[in-house]
Design an enzyme around this catalytic site. Structure first.
Site, PDB file in Angstrom:
ATOM      1  N   ALA A   1       0.833  -1.205   0.000  1.00  0.00           N
ATOM      2  CA  ALA A   1       0.000   0.000   0.000  1.00  0.00           C
ATOM      3  C   ALA A   1       0.868   1.256   0.000  1.00  0.00           C
ATOM      4  CB  ALA A   1      -0.933  -0.010   1.211  1.00  0.00           C
TER       5      ALA A   1
ATOM      6  N   HIS B   1      -6.942  -3.911   4.666  1.00  0.00           N
ATOM      7  CA  HIS B   1      -7.777  -4.885   5.363  1.00  0.00           C
ATOM      8  C   HIS B   1      -9.234  -4.413   5.416  1.00  0.00           C
ATOM      9  CE1 HIS B   1      -4.112  -6.955   6.030  1.00  0.00           C
ATOM     10  NE2 HIS B   1      -3.703  -6.270   7.070  1.00  0.00           N
TER      11      HIS B   1
END
Length: 273
Positions: free
Chosen positions: A109, A146
């Site tokens: 990320a 997540h």
């Protein structure tokens, strides 16, 4: 033979490996000790070669390639979706982002964020505290991974960009976020170990209801429908086998990272099928 199997305490990884955790497969003499840690902790542990098998961010692989082989199974891939940059609803539309909270500087990320905006300032905050930090005004923006990708709206946050969507628009490829690696000391056993992991993933996909009941223990605030959606996003055909396209996506990610000076060059990836 005892092997450490390190992965994140998230619903997708729990689903992926529940057959091993619950002793539902004939492992042929291999015993797996499950170690649950957040992904950035696992990235850092991989630098030291701590675990036999570990989930890591693909961003981290160039730093551990001397110690680990990449497995073609077990990957989490964002196929047109991925980590989100979010701000509070009252953040001015179109304004520059002064700082973004990130879940770790070895996460994929983070790498894609820097490919999107190379000059953006970042601050590392544990992944499960980022949304709250943005809500409280501790930081202007946050990079969510997540389950935060599904729950940010209920926290009063809005999306600035989906980095998986951006990556696909730039490359035409899915975004490979994380994968599993096998310590090179197990090279001779690699095919057998990789086969067991793939069998566990195949079992979970074939026994989805049972797997989801187990995975809900790790769903962190998701309801049943959200947890099922989240698991479906990151445990699917890409997880069984990255295939040619998935491997090419990993190579492209790391090549672009190296060209931007964000990761060391990693000219040839070492895959274990």
């Amino acid at each position: 033979m005892e092997l450490t199997l390190a992965h994140s305490p998230d619903a997708d990884d729990a689903f992926m490996f529940y057959a091993l955790a619950q002793g539902l497969l004939d492992t042929g003499g291999y015993a797996f000790t499950h170690v649950l840690r957040d992904i950035e902790t696992l990235n850092r542990a991989a630098l030291a070669g701590t675990y036999d098998i570990s989930a890591i961010s693909f961003h981290a692989y160039p730093y551990v390639a001397d110690k680990y082989l990449l497995l073609a199974c077990g990957a989490s891939v964002g196929d047109g979706y991925g980590p989100l940059v979010v701000v509070r609803e009252d953040f001015p539309a179109g304004a520059d982002l002064p700082e973004v909270a990130v879940p770790g500087e070895l996460t994929t990320a983070y790498l894609v964020l820097k490919l999107w905006r190379p000059d953006i300032r970042t601050r590392v905050i544990p992944f499960d505290r980022i949304a709250d930090a943005v809500c409280r005004g501790e930081v202007a923006a946050g990079l969510l991974i997540h389950e935060g990708q599904l729950t940010y709206r209920r926290d009063g946050l809005r999306k600035v960009i989906d980095l998986g969507e951006w990556w696909q628009s730039e490359t035409g490829l899915p975004l490979p976020l994380g994968g599993n690696v096998l310590h090179r000391r197990h090279n001779e056993r690699g095919r057998a170990i990789a086969g067991l992991l793939r069998e566990a993933i195949r079992y979970a996909l074939a026994h989805r209801d049972e797997g989801m009941r187990y995975a809900l223990r790790y769903a962190r605030g998701l309801d049943v429908a959200e947890a099922a959606r989240f698991v479906g996003m990151y445990v699917n055909h890409w997880t069984l086998d990255l295939g040619e396209i998935g491997r090419h996506a990993v190579e492209t990610l790391l090549a672009r990272g190296a060209a931007a000076g964000l990761v060391p060059p990693c000219p040839e990836l070492a895959w274990m099928d």
